[in-house]
Structure formats: C-alpha cells, structure tokens
Design a protein around this motif. Structure first.
Motif, short mmCIF file in Angstrom:
data_model
loop_
_atom_site.label_atom_id
_atom_site.label_comp_id
_atom_site.label_asym_id
_atom_site.label_seq_id
_atom_site.Cartn_x
_atom_site.Cartn_y
_atom_site.Cartn_z
N UNK A 208 0.84 -1.21 0.00
CA UNK A 208 0.00 0.00 0.00
C UNK A 208 0.87 1.26 0.00
N UNK A 209 1.91 1.22 0.82
CA UNK A 209 2.81 2.37 0.90
C UNK A 209 3.52 2.58 -0.44
N UNK A 210 3.96 1.48 -1.03
CA UNK A 210 4.65 1.56 -2.32
C UNK A 210 3.75 2.18 -3.39
N UNK A 211 2.51 1.73 -3.42
CA UNK A 211 1.57 2.22 -4.44
C UNK A 211 1.25 3.70 -4.21
N UNK A 212 1.02 4.07 -2.94
CA UNK A 212 0.72 5.47 -2.65
C UNK A 212 1.88 6.38 -3.04
N UNK A 213 3.10 5.94 -2.74
CA UNK A 213 4.26 6.77 -3.11
C UNK A 213 4.41 6.79 -4.62
N UNK A 214 4.09 5.67 -5.27
CA UNK A 214 4.26 5.64 -6.74
C UNK A 214 3.32 6.64 -7.40
N UNK A 215 2.14 6.85 -6.82
CA UNK A 215 1.23 7.85 -7.39
C UNK A 215 1.84 9.25 -7.24
N UNK A 216 2.43 9.51 -6.08
CA UNK A 216 3.10 10.81 -5.87
C UNK A 216 4.26 10.96 -6.85
N UNK A 217 4.98 9.86 -7.07
CA UNK A 217 6.11 9.92 -7.99
C UNK A 217 5.63 10.15 -9.42
N UNK A 218 4.50 9.53 -9.76
CA UNK A 218 3.96 9.77 -11.10
C UNK A 218 3.61 11.25 -11.28
N UNK A 219 3.05 11.82 -10.21
CA UNK A 219 2.72 13.26 -10.26
C UNK A 219 3.99 14.09 -10.43
N UNK A 220 5.06 13.68 -9.72
CA UNK A 220 6.33 14.42 -9.83
C UNK A 220 6.84 14.36 -11.27
N UNK A 221 6.75 13.19 -11.88
CA UNK A 221 7.23 13.03 -13.27
C UNK A 221 6.39 13.89 -14.22
N UNK A 222 5.08 13.85 -14.02
CA UNK A 222 4.16 14.59 -14.91
C UNK A 222 4.31 16.10 -14.77
N UNK A 223 4.28 16.56 -13.52
CA UNK A 223 4.28 18.02 -13.30
C UNK A 223 5.63 18.64 -13.64
N UNK A 224 6.69 17.83 -13.55
CA UNK A 224 8.00 18.34 -13.97
C UNK A 224 7.94 18.72 -15.45
N UNK A 225 7.31 17.86 -16.23
CA UNK A 225 7.20 18.14 -17.67
C UNK A 225 6.30 19.35 -17.94
N UNK A 226 5.36 19.57 -17.04
CA UNK A 226 4.45 20.73 -17.20
C UNK A 226 5.01 21.98 -16.56
N UNK A 227 6.22 21.85 -15.96
CA UNK A 227 6.84 22.98 -15.28
C UNK A 227 6.00 23.51 -14.11
N UNK A 228 5.40 22.56 -13.40
CA UNK A 228 4.61 22.91 -12.20
C UNK A 228 5.29 22.25 -11.01
N UNK A 281 5.46 -0.36 -8.78
CA UNK A 281 6.88 -0.72 -8.69
C UNK A 281 7.68 -0.10 -9.86
N UNK A 282 7.07 -0.18 -11.05
CA UNK A 282 7.75 0.31 -12.25
C UNK A 282 8.01 1.82 -12.15
N UNK A 283 7.01 2.55 -11.69
CA UNK A 283 7.17 4.01 -11.55
C UNK A 283 8.26 4.31 -10.52
N UNK A 284 8.19 3.64 -9.37
CA UNK A 284 9.15 3.94 -8.29
C UNK A 284 10.58 3.61 -8.69
N UNK A 285 10.75 2.62 -9.55
CA UNK A 285 12.10 2.24 -9.97
C UNK A 285 12.78 3.31 -10.82
N UNK A 286 11.98 4.21 -11.43
CA UNK A 286 12.56 5.22 -12.34
C UNK A 286 13.09 6.45 -11.63
N UNK A 287 12.80 6.59 -10.35
CA UNK A 287 12.95 7.90 -9.73
C UNK A 287 14.40 8.36 -9.54
N UNK A 288 15.32 7.41 -9.39
CA UNK A 288 16.73 7.78 -9.26
C UNK A 288 17.21 8.46 -10.54
#
Ligand SMILES: NC(=O)c1ccc[n+]([C@@H]2O[C@H](COP(=O)([O-])OP(=O)(O)OC[C@H]3O[C@@H](n4cnc5c(N)ncnc54)[C@H](O)[C@@H]3O)[C@@H](O)[C@H]2O)c1
Length: 402
Positions: A208-228, A281-288
């Motif tokens: 559950x923790x992994x999935x919740x953080x992965x959603x936050x990480x997905x947001x980080x990836x997305x908003x970075x591209x949107x410059x937000x 898992x896939x999203x979280x693995x990209x963050x480094x």
C-alpha cells in the motif's frame, strides 16, 4: 522459557533485546563479524548505543548453532530479498529453518517474523522444519507467524509500542505465541485468524505504501514536464480533509520496494497479474534516474548546455533518511546517471558504512564535502547531515530534490 532469535539484524536485534527483559534469550546469527561486533557492544545498524546493547540481558550472542539446543521457542528474523528477476529468494529462510530443525523438540514453538507471501510459512518453511527434525507441524511442534512492523531510524516508534499481529493454527500454538509477545509488546497483540492472513497483512501494508508513493512519484514526473512544482500542488491538494499526505521520493530498502514483489509473485502463481502493484513498482524504480535528469537539466540551464566536469554533491546514500541501511538504495542510480553525463560526483553520507558501500557498490564516499559544488542533489537528507552542513550548503543556489 528460553527463546532463540535467529538473525540479529534490524529486526532481530531489537526483538532479542526486548525479549531478554522477560525471557532467557539466545541471539543467533551466521554472520561472525556481526556477532563479534554485538558482543563488543557495537551495532552497525546504528539503532542502539553501546550502553543499550551491553545493558540488555541477552544471555548469549553467538554464531554457534549448538547453543540453540535447549531453546523451546525459535523466532526467525532473517532476510527475504528478491532475485534479479524479482522472484522471492527464500534461501535465508530455508537455511534458518534447516538449522532450527536440527534442534526442534516436541512442544517447541517456531515463529517466523520475516516478511513473506501468503502461504510461505506453512508451505515452504514448515516442510523444512519437518524434514530435518522428523517432527510434524501442529502435532509435535507449534508453528506461528508474527510480522515485524518496526521502522528503523524512527526512534518515536520502538518495537514494543507497535501492535503485533500474531497467528498460529492450533489453540496451544496461539496461547504460546500470545504469551511470548504479550510479555513485551505494550501496544498489545492482534490475533489474525490464520497464518496466511497475517502474512498477507504485512505484505499489503508495504505494498500500500509503495503504491501510494508511486502515485506521488507519477505526479512528480508529470508536473516536472508541465513545469509545475509538484510539492506546491500537494500542499494545495492537502488542504482537503481526506487527501492522503504521501510524498514523492526514492523507494529503496529491504521492505517497501521488495515486499510488493512477494505479493505479486504469489498472485501470479495463482493466475492473477496484479497490475496496480506492478505498475507502482515500475514508476518507483525510475525515480533515481529522474532525479539525476533534473540535476542535469538544471546545470545545463545554468551553464548554457556545457556541463562536462561540473562538480556535483549527492547528499545521502542510505535508502531513506536517518537510517544507515543502504540495501537497494536508489541513490546509486542517481550517481551512475550523473557520472554517465560526464559530471564529477561526490557522494556524502556520514551515517552509512563507507567500507561496505565501497565493497557492495564500488563507490568511494567522500569523507567531507569539498565546496564549492556546481549543484547539490538532496537525495536522502538525513537530519544530522542537514543540521551539520555549513553555510556553503544552506546558501547554495542549485539544490535539487524530487
Ligand atoms: N528492516 C526493516 O525495516 C524491516 C521491518 C519489518 C520487517 N522486516 C523483515 O524482517 C526480515 C529481516 O530483515 P532485516 O532488515 O532485519 O534484515 P538484516 O539483513 O538486517 O538482518 C538479517 C540477519 O539475519 C542473518 N542471517 C541470515 N541468514 C541466517 C541464518 N540462516 N541463520 C541465522 N542468521 C541469519 C544475517 O546475517 C543478518 O544479520 C526481512 O524479512 C524483512 O523484510 C524488515
């Protein structure tokens, strides 16, 4: 009651120390160096001071399995990693079970605390205990499962303050396991209806923790591209009462990034592909790599594209803040990506064992940051590191985090 704790790492050591207040405890670990260090009062996990270790009345800390022979309860706290292809690696669990099997007697109790998939204790571990001992589960000896839920590095939640899930099939097994844990856990125990439920509950907590953080990480990836700024977005969204306060970040370590694979593996064995767990898992693995790319882009902007041989400092190498554990740290991905881009990279982490990092990752940590740097990556900002950092750090204009 003489209790053996098998595996004296992040989980086993605090458990052995707590149990030793109420029972006679044999601490057993196959790692000779760890045994020598603990006997000298040295805890390489940094969880306990020398005085705390020396003050705990553990009767013996040993790597000699013969000292397990008159124990009547065995608690297993050995690692449960995954292989390169994300399959559960049960080798430590099965080896520990074989060792215990040699000394198992009628009426003894064996409890597994290691994180596993549902079914592992009864279907994988118990057969080894039975084969080696010649005894039968639930008839001759009692089998139990009680997942550990500690959070190393977090002194505010010691072992005894966290409610403990316990499970055993027979009423005698349940009474024994309850007696052991109720004696030390001030927060009390929760009796799960079966070992499988207890195993699944632990795996699910971490998934559950992994999935919740992965959603936050997905947001980080997305908003970075949107410059937000994703942190500003989360701050604003967090003003709603039911918005969950997770944050984007690197997910490494022995638990959150590993345990979901145990659950996913078991699900796939029974014919279900757990899409949400695996995509998290896939999203979280990209963050480094993402963090490194953020730094590379910021440097390119600052220096007009010419970034070769610029000096970068990575702060923190452990897998999470305020912890000495480097297992599955994602900071190594940040490091390799920055080096690949031609940067000169120093990595500083005063908490981790530099020798171990050198052996395991082929990376020499810097003893002290040598300012000035062209950019700083706040990879794992340990509290003591931030407090001790000098003004060159505080006033640095290019500090990057996820
Ligand atoms: N570290 C955590 O935060 C945490 C929290 C909850 C649950 N867990 C789970 O607890 C288990 C242990 O994790 P850990 O972090 O304590 O691991 P660890 O690597 O810190 O400690 C495990 C210890 O077991 C020893 N060991 C290995 N094989 C052995 C054997 N056959 N006999 C005796 N000792 C043996 C190792 O030498 C090591 O000292 C894992 O399943 C993990 O997922 C860990």
């Amino acid at each position: 009651m003489k209790i053996a704790v098998v595996g004296l790492g992040y989980v086993g050591l605090p458990l052995a120390m707590a149990l030793s207040q109420k029972f006679t405890v044999v601490g057993y670990d196959i790692d000779e160096q760890r045994v020598v260090e603990l006997n000298e009062g040295l805890d390489s996990t940094n969880e306990f001071s020398s005085a705390e270790i020396k003050g705990a009345p553990i009767s013996v800390i040993t790597n000699d399995d013969k000292l397990l022979q008159d124990c009547v309860a065995f608690i297993v706290t050995v690692p449960t990693p995954i292989t390169k292809d994300n399959t559960p690696d049960l080798s430590y669990l099965l080896a520990a079970s074989a060792t215990i099997g040699k000394y198992l007697k009628r009426e003894d109790l064996v409890v597994y605390e290691s994180t596993v998939y549902p079914g592992c204790t009864e279907e994988d571990c118990a057969p080894v205990l039975e084969r080696v001992s010649g005894l039968q589960t639930d008839k001759d000896f009692y089998l139990g499962y009680s997942p550990e839920r500690i959070n190393p590095g977090d002194k505010s939640k010691p072992l005894v303050s966290i409610q403990k899930i316990i499970a055993s099939k027979t009423s005698e097994g349940r009474a024994l396991i309850k007696h052991v844990y109720e004696s030390i856990i001030t927060a009390g125990v929760y009796e799960a209806p079966s070992i499988k439920v207890a195993e699944a509950a632990k795996a699910v907590e971490n998934a559950q923790r992994d999935i919740n953080i992965s959603f936050m990480n997905e947001l980080a990836l997305m908003f970075y591209k949107m410059n937000i700024d994703v942190h500003e977005v989360l701050k604003a969204a967090g003003t709603k009462w039911n918005f969950l306060p997770f944050k984007p970040g690197l997910v490494g370590g022995h638990c959150i990034g590993v345990d979901p694979h145990y659950l996913a593996w078991k699900a796939m064995q029974v014919g279900y592909i757990p899409k949400v767990i695996l995509s998290g898992r896939e999203v979280n693995e990209q963050m480094g790599i993402f963090l490194a790319e953020k730094m590379i882009a910021a440097l390119a902007q600052k220096f007009g594209g010419e970034i070769k041989a610029k000096r970068v400092l990575i702060l923190g190498f452990a897998f999470k803040p305020n912890c000495a554990d480097t297992r599955n740290t994602k900071v190594i991905d940040v490091y390799h990506s920055l080096v690949k881009a031609g940067l000169l990279v120093d990595v500083y982490d005063p908490l981790v064992d530099a020798k171990k990092v050198s052996v395991e990752f082929g990376l020499q940590l810097t003893v002290q940051p040598l300012y000035p740097y062209d950019g700083i990556v706040l990879a794992v900002p340990h509290q003591i590191m931030l407090e001790a950092e000098d003004s060159a750090f505080a006033s640095h204009e290019l500090k990057i985090s996820i």
